[in-house]
Motif scaffolding. Structure first.
Motif, mmCIF file in Angstrom:
data_model
loop_
_atom_site.group_PDB
_atom_site.id
_atom_site.type_symbol
_atom_site.label_atom_id
_atom_site.label_comp_id
_atom_site.label_asym_id
_atom_site.label_seq_id
_atom_site.Cartn_x
_atom_site.Cartn_y
_atom_site.Cartn_z
ATOM 1 N N ILE A 23 -23.654 -3.536 -39.065
ATOM 2 C CA ILE A 23 -22.377 -3.842 -38.560
ATOM 3 C C ILE A 23 -22.076 -5.511 -38.880
ATOM 4 O O ILE A 23 -22.928 -6.012 -39.240
ATOM 5 C CB ILE A 23 -22.472 -3.996 -36.945
ATOM 6 C CG1 ILE A 23 -23.899 -4.928 -36.609
ATOM 7 C CG2 ILE A 23 -22.952 -2.782 -36.409
ATOM 8 C CD1 ILE A 23 -23.933 -5.188 -35.053
ATOM 9 N N VAL A 24 -20.727 -5.691 -38.622
ATOM 10 C CA VAL A 24 -20.129 -6.987 -38.972
ATOM 11 C C VAL A 24 -20.389 -7.928 -37.577
ATOM 12 O O VAL A 24 -20.197 -7.454 -36.718
ATOM 13 C CB VAL A 24 -18.778 -6.771 -39.190
ATOM 14 C CG1 VAL A 24 -17.937 -8.310 -39.568
ATOM 15 C CG2 VAL A 24 -18.568 -5.915 -40.410
ATOM 16 N N GLY A 37 -23.673 -12.814 -46.347
ATOM 17 C CA GLY A 37 -22.768 -13.502 -45.826
ATOM 18 C C GLY A 37 -23.145 -14.813 -46.029
ATOM 19 O O GLY A 37 -24.251 -15.284 -46.572
ATOM 20 N N PRO A 38 -22.298 -15.921 -45.555
ATOM 21 C CA PRO A 38 -21.023 -15.893 -44.842
ATOM 22 C C PRO A 38 -19.756 -15.166 -45.708
ATOM 23 O O PRO A 38 -19.753 -15.714 -46.784
ATOM 24 C CB PRO A 38 -20.884 -17.145 -44.315
ATOM 25 C CG PRO A 38 -21.396 -18.061 -45.223
ATOM 26 C CD PRO A 38 -22.398 -17.507 -45.881
ATOM 27 N N TYR A 39 -18.990 -14.540 -45.006
ATOM 28 C CA TYR A 39 -17.384 -14.190 -45.474
ATOM 29 C C TYR A 39 -16.541 -14.941 -44.728
ATOM 30 O O TYR A 39 -16.928 -15.288 -43.759
ATOM 31 C CB TYR A 39 -17.424 -12.791 -45.565
ATOM 32 C CG TYR A 39 -18.473 -11.925 -46.232
ATOM 33 C CD1 TYR A 39 -17.961 -11.760 -47.626
ATOM 34 C CD2 TYR A 39 -19.533 -11.445 -45.642
ATOM 35 C CE1 TYR A 39 -18.862 -11.107 -48.462
ATOM 36 C CE2 TYR A 39 -20.441 -10.706 -46.646
ATOM 37 C CZ TYR A 39 -20.134 -10.311 -47.904
ATOM 38 O OH TYR A 39 -21.347 -9.983 -48.643
ATOM 39 N N THR A 40 -15.451 -15.267 -45.296
ATOM 40 C CA THR A 40 -14.396 -16.070 -44.706
ATOM 41 C C THR A 40 -13.576 -15.162 -43.847
ATOM 42 O O THR A 40 -12.757 -15.611 -42.979
ATOM 43 C CB THR A 40 -13.442 -16.725 -45.573
ATOM 44 O OG1 THR A 40 -12.800 -15.540 -46.554
ATOM 45 C CG2 THR A 40 -13.848 -17.915 -46.549
ATOM 46 N N THR A 41 -13.552 -13.475 -44.228
ATOM 47 C CA THR A 41 -12.623 -13.061 -43.303
ATOM 48 C C THR A 41 -13.772 -11.702 -42.647
ATOM 49 O O THR A 41 -14.621 -11.323 -43.452
ATOM 50 C CB THR A 41 -11.749 -12.025 -43.890
ATOM 51 O OG1 THR A 41 -11.855 -11.270 -45.070
ATOM 52 C CG2 THR A 41 -10.694 -13.417 -44.522
ATOM 53 N N GLU A 44 -13.554 -8.805 -45.552
ATOM 54 C CA GLU A 44 -14.843 -9.006 -46.672
ATOM 55 C C GLU A 44 -16.030 -8.616 -46.165
ATOM 56 O O GLU A 44 -16.576 -8.033 -46.828
ATOM 57 C CB GLU A 44 -14.458 -10.695 -46.987
ATOM 58 C CG GLU A 44 -13.394 -10.967 -47.692
ATOM 59 C CD GLU A 44 -13.399 -12.290 -48.304
ATOM 60 O OE1 GLU A 44 -14.512 -13.284 -47.704
ATOM 61 O OE2 GLU A 44 -12.606 -12.845 -48.783
ATOM 62 N N ALA A 45 -16.209 -8.992 -44.994
ATOM 63 C CA ALA A 45 -17.812 -8.716 -44.235
ATOM 64 C C ALA A 45 -17.962 -7.171 -44.219
ATOM 65 O O ALA A 45 -18.967 -6.726 -44.494
ATOM 66 C CB ALA A 45 -17.913 -9.297 -43.170
#
Length: 83
Positions: A23-24, A37-41, A44-45
């Motif tokens: 999961i995100v 991660g981390p991802y900015t959105t 993206e994740a």
């Protein structure tokens, strides 16, 4: 004194993909070994596994990472051909 502090709460806007739960998550909720991660959105994740597959294929096909110019022979198990 500890060199690294364990973050118990995430920053708003930091997104992670949890490998263990699939999961995100916003902010780090699971341990670092179980997440990308981390991802900015969030989007993206959500595509983290697809991105990882694409990068793995690029690496597998990149001649800079596969030196075929010589060296030892043998298979991936480490066994060497006897001559």
């Amino acid at each position: 004194m500890a060199l690294f502090k364990k973050r118990t709460t995430g920053k708003p806007g930091e997104w992670y993909y949890c490998l263990k739960h699939g999961i995100v998550e916003e902010g780090p909720q699971c341990r670092a070994a179980d997440r990308f991660g981390p991802y900015t959105t969030r989007q993206e994740a959500e595509h983290a596994m697809e991105t990882a597959r694409e990068r793995n294929l690029e690496w597998e096909n990149d001649p800079r990472w596969h030196d075929k110019s010589g060296g030892a022979t043998g298979d991936a198990s480490g066994d060497r051909d006897s001559a």
